[in-house]
Design an enzyme around this catalytic site. Structure first.
Site, PDB file in Angstrom:
ATOM      1  N   SER A 181       0.886  -1.173   0.000  1.00 32.36           N
ATOM      2  CA  SER A 181       0.000   0.000   0.000  1.00 32.36           C
ATOM      3  C   SER A 181       0.916   1.212   0.000  1.00 32.36           C
ATOM      4  O   SER A 181       2.054   1.133   0.481  1.00 32.36           O
ATOM      5  CB  SER A 181      -0.833  -0.001   1.276  1.00 32.36           C
ATOM      6  N   TYR A 190      -0.414  -0.422  10.284  1.00 34.72           N
ATOM      7  CA  TYR A 190      -0.725  -0.790   8.902  1.00 34.72           C
ATOM      8  C   TYR A 190       0.477  -0.491   7.995  1.00 34.72           C
ATOM      9  O   TYR A 190       0.893  -1.328   7.188  1.00 34.72           O
ATOM     10  CB  TYR A 190      -1.972  -0.028   8.441  1.00 34.72           C
TER      11      TYR A 190
END
Ligand SMILES: NC(=O)c1ccc[n+]([C@@H]2O[C@H](COP(=O)([O-])OP(=O)(O)OC[C@H]3O[C@@H](n4cnc5c(N)ncnc54)[C@H](O)[C@@H]3O)[C@@H](O)[C@H]2O)c1
Length: 263
Positions: free
Chosen positions: A141, A169
């Site tokens: 990501s 994350y």
């Protein structure tokens, strides 16, 4: 059809971007194994593919369970005959617990997003080694880049909770880039390619749940191409990475974010 006669394993296939990869891979001629802990949703995707004449096999599993994943890979190989591609797409994202910012929660994120990638890859690699070919596509990501993650957390709402979750994350997705390069080195001699896809924010069930509308609007304005991304916008690159057109590409990081990484 760019993936005719290929067999692809897609983790986190029940919804969002994983579902989009699955539908497109099937449309490109691949037989797809749809792995997800949400088995009923994965079976809906399976039926959707079968109704349009494609081959699909939904399997309920947890990518963090090593024994279970070895069994799943055996089942896929038995039913579909080979394993050409793996998309390591499953992640703690939609299931992100907006209330829990503890280190214990951070470890859970690492378990699914990092160890899940390793475990699923190790499960399919013996079959790819025997074929002396395979393509592993890891999903990172742009939150793996600290500047993006921090700015994202600030845009989202300026709270310490968001910053903590951005750490967890972002850390997990940065580790995916490391894993890609490590596995590319490890498996290259067997003809197995390992690449990373780096999507920017995609309008999936997960982001709609987690991110407020003003955040989305800010993203749209900051993208060089002035647009938000849908799940379908990232799947073509995955098809390319799974196809023979990318046969000499390995250890690469491909960013698809409508130009947001550059702001
Ligand atoms: N949506 C975005 O904006 C965006 C941006 C960049 C990267 N990504 C990445 O793309 C991927 C898909 O994103 P999404 O938005 O579709 O996410 P999502 O949360 O909607 O889907 C993830 C899927 O993974 C499954 N899953 C989670 N943990 C699992 C486990 N332990 N075992 C098996 N299955 C499990 C879930 O059930 C779900 O179906 C993720 O890796 C995410 O980090 C998403």
């Amino acid at each position: 059809m760019r993936l005719k006669d290929k067999v692809a394993v897609i983790t986190g296939a029940a919804q969002g971007i994983g579902r989009a990869y699955s539908l497109r891979f099937a449309a490109e001629g691949a037989a797809v194994a749809l792995l997800d802990k949400r088995i009923e949703q994965a079976q809906m995707v399976e039926r959707e593919i079968q109704r349009s004449g494609g081959r699909a096999l939904a399997i309920g599993c947890d990518v963090t369970d090593e024994q279970e994943m070895a069994d799943v890979a055996r089942r896929v190989h038995q039913h579909l005959g080979r394993i050409d591609a793996l998309i390591n797409n499953a992640a703690l994202y939609y299931d992100i617990d907006l209330a829990d910012t503890s280190i214990a929660y951070g470890r859970k994120v690492m378990d699914v997003n990092v160890f899940g990638v390793l475990i699923a890859s190790w499960a399919v690699v013996p079959y790819m080694m025997r074929q002396r070919s395979g393509s592993i596509i890891n999903i990172s990501s742009n939150a793996a880049w600290p500047g993006i993650a921090a700015r994202g957390a600030k845009l989202s709402t300026v709270s310490e909770d968001n910053v903590r979750r951005a750490y967890y994350y972002g850390l997990s997705k940065a580790a995916v880039v490391h894993l890609t390069q490590a596995m590319a080195i490890d498996f290259g001699a067997y003809g197995i390619r390992v690449n990373t896809l780096v999507p920017g924010v995609v309008l999936s069930e997960a982001t709609k749940k987690a991110l407020p509308e003003q955040f989305m609007e800010a993203l749209r304005q900051q993208a060089l191409l002035g647009t938000l991304m849908q799940p379908e916008d990232v799947v073509g690159t995955a098809v390319f990475l799974a196809s023979d057109d990318s046969r000499l590409m390995t250890s690469q990081v491909l960013v698809i974010d409508a130009g947001r990484k550059l702001w």
